[in-house]
Motif scaffolding. Structure first.
Motif, PDB file in Angstrom:
ATOM      1  N   ALA A 188      20.803  -6.888  10.201  1.00  0.00           N
ATOM      2  CA  ALA A 188      22.349  -6.779   9.814  1.00  0.00           C
ATOM      3  C   ALA A 188      22.760  -5.434  10.080  1.00  0.00           C
ATOM      4  O   ALA A 188      24.027  -5.188  10.352  1.00  0.00           O
ATOM      5  N   PHE A 189      21.967  -4.454   9.958  1.00  0.00           N
ATOM      6  CA  PHE A 189      22.406  -2.956  10.168  1.00  0.00           C
ATOM      7  C   PHE A 189      22.412  -2.715  11.570  1.00  0.00           C
ATOM      8  O   PHE A 189      23.347  -1.856  12.037  1.00  0.00           O
ATOM      9  N   LEU A 190      21.444  -3.045  12.325  1.00  0.00           N
ATOM     10  CA  LEU A 190      21.118  -2.531  13.649  1.00  0.00           C
ATOM     11  C   LEU A 190      22.193  -3.091  14.551  1.00  0.00           C
ATOM     12  O   LEU A 190      22.776  -2.702  15.564  1.00  0.00           O
ATOM     13  N   SER A 191      22.231  -4.632  14.327  1.00  0.00           N
ATOM     14  CA  SER A 191      23.170  -5.322  15.562  1.00  0.00           C
ATOM     15  C   SER A 191      24.569  -4.923  15.243  1.00  0.00           C
ATOM     16  O   SER A 191      25.046  -4.700  16.723  1.00  0.00           O
ATOM     17  N   PRO A 192      25.354  -4.857  14.266  1.00  0.00           N
ATOM     18  CA  PRO A 192      26.804  -4.192  14.515  1.00  0.00           C
ATOM     19  C   PRO A 192      26.949  -2.640  15.016  1.00  0.00           C
ATOM     20  O   PRO A 192      27.718  -2.534  15.909  1.00  0.00           O
ATOM     21  N   GLN A 193      25.934  -1.880  14.818  1.00  0.00           N
ATOM     22  CA  GLN A 193      25.891  -0.490  15.452  1.00  0.00           C
ATOM     23  C   GLN A 193      25.601  -0.790  17.077  1.00  0.00           C
ATOM     24  O   GLN A 193      26.333   0.110  17.874  1.00  0.00           O
ATOM     25  N   LEU A 194      24.725  -1.702  17.497  1.00  0.00           N
ATOM     26  CA  LEU A 194      24.473  -1.737  18.962  1.00  0.00           C
ATOM     27  C   LEU A 194      25.814  -2.268  19.440  1.00  0.00           C
ATOM     28  O   LEU A 194      26.116  -1.775  20.769  1.00  0.00           O
ATOM     29  N   VAL A 195      26.103  -3.180  18.930  1.00  0.00           N
ATOM     30  CA  VAL A 195      27.541  -3.992  19.572  1.00  0.00           C
ATOM     31  C   VAL A 195      28.656  -3.026  19.741  1.00  0.00           C
ATOM     32  O   VAL A 195      29.372  -2.783  20.512  1.00  0.00           O
ATOM     33  N   THR A 196      29.008  -2.194  18.775  1.00  0.00           N
ATOM     34  CA  THR A 196      30.007  -1.226  18.481  1.00  0.00           C
ATOM     35  C   THR A 196      29.988   0.031  19.648  1.00  0.00           C
ATOM     36  O   THR A 196      30.663   0.241  20.019  1.00  0.00           O
ATOM     37  N   THR A 197      28.453   0.669  19.348  1.00  0.00           N
ATOM     38  CA  THR A 197      28.337   1.676  20.486  1.00  0.00           C
ATOM     39  C   THR A 197      28.225   1.594  21.637  1.00  0.00           C
ATOM     40  O   THR A 197      28.569   1.968  22.576  1.00  0.00           O
ATOM     41  N   ALA A 198      27.048   0.436  22.073  1.00  0.00           N
ATOM     42  CA  ALA A 198      26.856   0.052  23.435  1.00  0.00           C
ATOM     43  C   ALA A 198      27.963  -0.805  24.020  1.00  0.00           C
ATOM     44  O   ALA A 198      28.121  -0.573  25.320  1.00  0.00           O
ATOM     45  N   LEU A 199      28.406  -1.744  23.430  1.00  0.00           N
ATOM     46  CA  LEU A 199      29.386  -2.654  23.821  1.00  0.00           C
ATOM     47  C   LEU A 199      30.780  -2.284  24.098  1.00  0.00           C
ATOM     48  O   LEU A 199      31.522  -2.186  25.253  1.00  0.00           O
ATOM     49  N   TYR A 200      31.492  -1.521  22.805  1.00  0.00           N
ATOM     50  CA  TYR A 200      32.787  -1.051  22.794  1.00  0.00           C
ATOM     51  C   TYR A 200      32.827   0.324  23.203  1.00  0.00           C
ATOM     52  O   TYR A 200      34.057   0.866  23.311  1.00  0.00           O
ATOM     53  N   GLY A 201      31.648   1.139  23.235  1.00  0.00           N
ATOM     54  CA  GLY A 201      31.675   2.627  23.460  1.00  0.00           C
ATOM     55  C   GLY A 201      32.111   3.602  22.403  1.00  0.00           C
ATOM     56  O   GLY A 201      32.523   4.641  22.755  1.00  0.00           O
ATOM     57  N   GLN A 202      32.118   2.924  21.253  1.00  0.00           N
ATOM     58  CA  GLN A 202      32.480   3.952  20.018  1.00  0.00           C
ATOM     59  C   GLN A 202      31.198   4.987  19.863  1.00  0.00           C
ATOM     60  O   GLN A 202      29.908   4.516  19.924  1.00  0.00           O
ATOM     61  N   SER A 203      31.416   6.117  19.674  1.00  0.00           N
ATOM     62  CA  SER A 203      30.450   7.292  19.508  1.00  0.00           C
ATOM     63  C   SER A 203      29.587   6.903  18.146  1.00  0.00           C
ATOM     64  O   SER A 203      30.042   6.262  17.122  1.00  0.00           O
ATOM     65  N   SER A 204      28.269   7.251  18.430  1.00  0.00           N
ATOM     66  CA  SER A 204      27.445   6.780  17.414  1.00  0.00           C
ATOM     67  C   SER A 204      27.626   7.591  16.003  1.00  0.00           C
ATOM     68  O   SER A 204      27.498   7.138  15.083  1.00  0.00           O
ATOM     69  N   GLY A 205      28.109   8.827  16.289  1.00  0.00           N
ATOM     70  CA  GLY A 205      28.387   9.829  15.188  1.00  0.00           C
ATOM     71  C   GLY A 205      29.461   9.254  14.271  1.00  0.00           C
ATOM     72  O   GLY A 205      29.586   9.072  12.978  1.00  0.00           O
ATOM     73  N   THR A 206      30.622   8.885  14.871  1.00  0.00           N
ATOM     74  CA  THR A 206      31.743   8.036  14.235  1.00  0.00           C
ATOM     75  C   THR A 206      31.463   6.961  13.516  1.00  0.00           C
ATOM     76  O   THR A 206      31.503   6.509  12.238  1.00  0.00           O
ATOM     77  N   TYR A 207      30.577   6.031  14.160  1.00  0.00           N
ATOM     78  CA  TYR A 207      30.109   4.775  13.488  1.00  0.00           C
ATOM     79  C   TYR A 207      29.100   5.072  12.182  1.00  0.00           C
ATOM     80  O   TYR A 207      29.404   4.522  11.403  1.00  0.00           O
ATOM     81  N   ASN A 208      28.242   5.861  12.535  1.00  0.00           N
ATOM     82  CA  ASN A 208      27.306   6.241  11.454  1.00  0.00           C
ATOM     83  C   ASN A 208      27.950   6.848  10.159  1.00  0.00           C
ATOM     84  O   ASN A 208      27.417   6.715   9.097  1.00  0.00           O
ATOM     85  N   HIS A 209      29.014   7.820  10.392  1.00  0.00           N
ATOM     86  CA  HIS A 209      29.466   8.564   9.631  1.00  0.00           C
ATOM     87  C   HIS A 209      30.286   7.386   8.273  1.00  0.00           C
ATOM     88  O   HIS A 209      30.089   7.601   7.324  1.00  0.00           O
TER      89      HIS A 209
END
Length: 289
Positions: A188-209
Motif C-alpha cells: 500500500a506504500f509502494l503502489s501509490p508512489q509508483l503510480v504517482t511518480t511513474a504514471l503521472y510524472g510527479q517528482s519523487s521528492g515532492t511525493y516523499n515529502h
C-alpha cells in the motif's frame, strides 16, 4: 369455524408468509445469541487449544498463510492479499491525484495516500481478501465435516470440537495476519508512489515529502490493531456458520453465502467504528497553507 380458520383456508399463502415474517425477529435474535455463545466458547477454549492442539494450530498457520491445493500454486493468501492491496492502493492514488489536481493541489497525493491507505483502505481490503479466501474455505470445510458427522465423531473421541476446529483457526488467523498485513502495508506504500511518480510524472521528492510528513507511526500501529480485530471477527464468523451448517451439501453452500455477507458487513462496520473512535473528534493532522 373461527375467523382465523376461515382466513387460513382462503388465503393460505398470505397467512404462511405473515407467520414467517412474524417469526423472523425471534429467529434472528436466537441466531445472534447462538453466535455470541459460540464466540465466548471459542475464545474461552484458546488456552486449552494452546496446550492440547499445538500441532493442529501450526498446520493451520501454514495452511492459512500459503494455502493448499490450487490456492498454493498462486502463492496462497499472501499473493491474493498483495494483489488486492496493490490494486486498491493504486486506485486511491489515481483518484487522489485526479481529484486534487482539479483544484490545483496535486502535490498532496502523498498526503492522501498516507492518510487513506493506512486508516481505511488497507484494513478493509485485507479483511475482505481474508474473508473471501481463508474465511469461505473454513466455512466450507467445517460445513462438510458437520454434514458428514465428523464433528460428532470428534466429540465421541473426547476431543473438544470447538477448540480443535474453531479456536485453532482463530489463533492461526491472529498469528498470520501480522506478517500478512505488514506485507499488505508495504504494498500500500509502494503502489501509490509508483503510480504517482511513474504514471503521472510527479517528482519523487515532492511525493516523499508529503507522504513522510503525514505518515504517523501511531496510525500504523492502530491500523495493525484494527486488522487483527477484523481477522478475528472474520474467522469467528466463518467458523460459526461452518460449525452450525445443516441441510446437506446445499446447506453448506447457504452457510458460505451467509458467512460472506456477515463478514463483509462486519469488516466495514469495524473499520467505521475504529475510525470514529480514533479520528472522529481529532483527525490528528494539520493541513494548512
Amino acid at each position: 369455524m373461527t375467523t382465523a380458520t376461515v382466513i387460513r383456508a382462503r388465503f393460505p399463502r398470505t397467512v404462511n408468509n405473515f407467520d414467517n415474517y412474524s417469526r423472523a425477529p425471534g429467529q434472528a435474535l436466537d441466531g445472534f445469541g447462538r453466535m455470541v455463545w459460540f464466540t465466548l466458547l471459542s475464545l474461552g477454549e484458546i488456552p486449552l487449544t494452546l496446550r492440547r492442539y499445538r500441532s493442529e494450530t501450526v498446520r493451520l498457520i501454514a495452511q492459512i498463510g500459503m494455502g493448499t491445493g490450487a490456492l498454493a500454486v498462486v502463492g496462497g493468501t499472501v499473493a491474493i492479499v498483495a494483489f488486492v492491496t496493490v490494486s486498491g492502493a493504486s486506485l486511491v492514488a489515481i483518484q487522489g491525484f485526479a481529484s486534487l489536481g482539479n483544484i490545483g493541489v496535486g502535490v498532496f497525493t502523498g498526503f492522501f495516500a498516507a492518510l487513506v491507505n493506512v486508516r481505511i483502505a488497507a484494513p478493509v481490503v485485507t479483511g475482505i481478501a481474508l474473508a473471501a479466501t481463508v474465511g469461505a474455505g473454513a466455512t466450507a470445510e467445517l460445513g462438510a465435516m458437520r454434514i458428514s458427522e465428523e464433528i460428532d465423531a470428534l466429540e465421541v473421541m473426547g476431543i473438544k470440537s470447538i477448540g480443535f476446529l474453531a479456536s485453532t483457526r482463530i489463533i492461526a488467523a491472529s498469528v498470520v495476519i501480522l506478517p500478512l498485513y505488514g506485507m499488505a502495508m508495504i504494498m500500500a506504500f509502494l503502489s501509490p508512489q509508483l503510480v504517482t511518480t511513474a504514471l503521472y510524472g510527479q517528482s519523487s521528492g515532492t511525493y516523499n515529502h508529503y507522504f513522510r510528513t503525514f505518515l504517523r507511526p501511531e496510525d500504523v500501529f492502530w491500523s495493525f490493531i484494527v486488522a487483527v480485530v477484523i481477522a478475528i471477527i472474520v474467522m469467528i464468523t466463518h467458523c460459526y456458520y461452518g460449525y452450525s451448517a445443516a441441510g446437506g451439501p446445499a446447506g453448506v453452500g447457504v452457510s458460505v453465502g451467509r458467512s460472506m455477507r456477515f463478514s463483509l458487513a462486519a469488516v466495514v462496520i469495524v473499520a467505521m467504528n475504529a475510525s470514529l473512535a480514533l479520528y472522529g473528534v481529532d483527525p490528528n493532522f494539520n493541513l494548512s497553507a
